[in-house]
Design an enzyme around this catalytic site. Structure first.
Site, short mmCIF file in Angstrom:
data_model
loop_
_atom_site.label_atom_id
_atom_site.label_comp_id
_atom_site.label_asym_id
_atom_site.label_seq_id
_atom_site.Cartn_x
_atom_site.Cartn_y
_atom_site.Cartn_z
N ARG A 12 8.12 -18.73 6.70
CA ARG A 12 7.40 -19.96 6.37
C ARG A 12 8.40 -21.06 6.02
O ARG A 12 9.59 -20.83 5.90
CB ARG A 12 6.43 -19.74 5.21
CG ARG A 12 7.08 -19.29 3.91
CD ARG A 12 6.05 -18.85 2.89
NE ARG A 12 6.65 -18.29 1.69
CZ ARG A 12 6.97 -19.01 0.61
NH1 ARG A 12 6.76 -20.30 0.59
NH2 ARG A 12 7.52 -18.42 -0.44
N TYR A 145 18.25 -21.61 -10.68
CA TYR A 145 18.20 -21.98 -9.26
C TYR A 145 19.37 -22.88 -8.89
O TYR A 145 20.02 -22.68 -7.86
CB TYR A 145 16.87 -22.69 -8.98
CG TYR A 145 16.63 -23.04 -7.54
CD1 TYR A 145 16.31 -22.06 -6.60
CD2 TYR A 145 16.70 -24.36 -7.10
CE1 TYR A 145 16.07 -22.38 -5.28
CE2 TYR A 145 16.47 -24.69 -5.77
CZ TYR A 145 16.15 -23.71 -4.87
OH TYR A 145 15.92 -24.03 -3.54
N LYS A 149 22.32 -22.11 -6.13
CA LYS A 149 22.52 -22.95 -4.95
C LYS A 149 23.89 -23.62 -4.97
O LYS A 149 24.50 -23.84 -3.90
CB LYS A 149 21.41 -23.99 -4.85
CG LYS A 149 20.04 -23.38 -4.54
CD LYS A 149 20.05 -22.59 -3.23
CE LYS A 149 18.68 -22.10 -2.82
NZ LYS A 149 18.69 -21.39 -1.53
#
Length: 239
Positions: A12, A145, A149
Site C-alpha cells: 500500500r 521514528y 529515518k
C-alpha cells in the site's frame, strides 16, 4: 532491460506506488507484505506478493529465495517497510522505541545485507532506502521514528562506500507530506497546519515519490550514490 525488483512494504501507499512504477516499466517486480492475504493490487499489477516480516531474519531469507526462484537475483532493492509508534518522549516506552528501530533500521539492514551478496557478485545493483523528511527535521512525538529515518542516511552512505567499487549504488529518498491512508485520516485543521509549512503548498502523490525512486534505480543515475533526494515540496530544505 527487465530487472528483478524487490519492494519491501509494497502492499500500500508509497511502496505500492513504487511497485506500480517498476511494473509499468516492464521490470519483474516482487513486493512484500506482513500478514493476511496477498494484496489484490499486486495481482492487478502482475507483481509477485511475498509474505515477510523484516524483523524476522528467517522470513527475510525465505522471501528472498521465493523471489529468486521466480525472478532471479534481486537487482533493484527498495527498502520501504516501516512502522510508527508515536508518543511524546516522556510517555514513550522502551518497547515503542525498540520496535520502531527494529523494523525501520534493523529490517533495512537485513534486507540490504541479503541483497548485497548477489549484487556484488554481479557487479551491479541499485539500492534505494525510503526515509522521511522527519529524519532530517525531527518531529514532536516521533523521536523514535525520526531517529530510525535519520539512521538510514548514515547506513546508506556507509553501504555506498563499501559496495561502490562493485558497481552497486545506495541512495535515500526522503518523502514529506504524502497522500496515503495515514495522512487521509488527518482532520482539516491538522492537514492545514501541515501544508502551511510546505513551500509548494500541497501534499505529494505517492506516484511522485515513486518517480524519484525509479530515477535513482535507472541508468541515468548511475553516478549518483550516497545521496539523499527529498520529495517534500521544499519542507526540509537546508537539512
Amino acid at each position: 532491460m527487465s530487472r528483478s525488483v524487490l519492494v519491501t512494504g509494497g502492499n500500500r501507499g508509497i511502496g505500492l506506488a513504487v511497485a506500480h512504477a517498476f511494473a509499468e516499466a516492464g521490470d519483474r517486480v516482487a513486493l512484500t507484505y506482513r500478514t493476511g492475504e496477498p494484496p489484490q493490487a499486486a495481482t492487478r499489477l502482475g507483481c509477485l506478493a511475498v509474505t515477510c516480516d523484516v524483523t524476522d531474519a528467517d522470513q527475510v531469507e525465505r522471501a528472498y529465495k521465493e523471489v529468486e526462484a521466480a525472478h532471479g537475483p534481486v537487482e533493484v532493492l527498495v527498502a520501504n517497510a516501516g512502522i510508527t509508534r508515536d508518543r511524546l518522549l516522556m510517555r514513550m516506552a522502551d518497547q515503542d522505541f525498540a520496535e520502531v528501530l527494529d523494523t525501520n533500521v534493523m529490517g533495512v539492514f537485513r534486507v540490504v545485507k541479503r541483497a548485497a551478496g548477489e549484487m556484488v557478485e554481479a557487479r551491479r545493483g541499485r539500492i534505494v532506502l525510503i526515509s522521511s523528511v522527519v529524519g532530517l527535521l525531527g518531529a514532536a512525538g516521533q523521536a523514535n521514528y525520526a531517529a530510525s529515518k535519520a539512521g538510514l542516511v548514515g547506513f546508506a552512505r556507509s553501504v555506498a562506500r563499501e559496495l561502490g567499487s562493485r558497481g552497486v549504488t545506495c541512495n535515500v529518498v526522503a518523502p514529506g507530506f504524502v497522500e496515503t491512508d495515514m495522512t487521509k485520516a488527518l482532520n482539516d485543521k491538522q492537514r492545514a497546519a501541515m501544508l502551511s509549512k510546505v513551500p509548494l503548498g500541497r501534499s505529494a502523490q505517492a506516484a511522485e515519490v515513486a518517480a524519484a525512486v525509479r530515477f535513482l534505480a535507472s541508468e541515468d543515475a548511475a553516478y549518483i550514490s550516497g545521496a539523499v533526494l527529498p520529495v517534500d515540496g521544499g519542507l526540509g530544505m537546508g537539512h
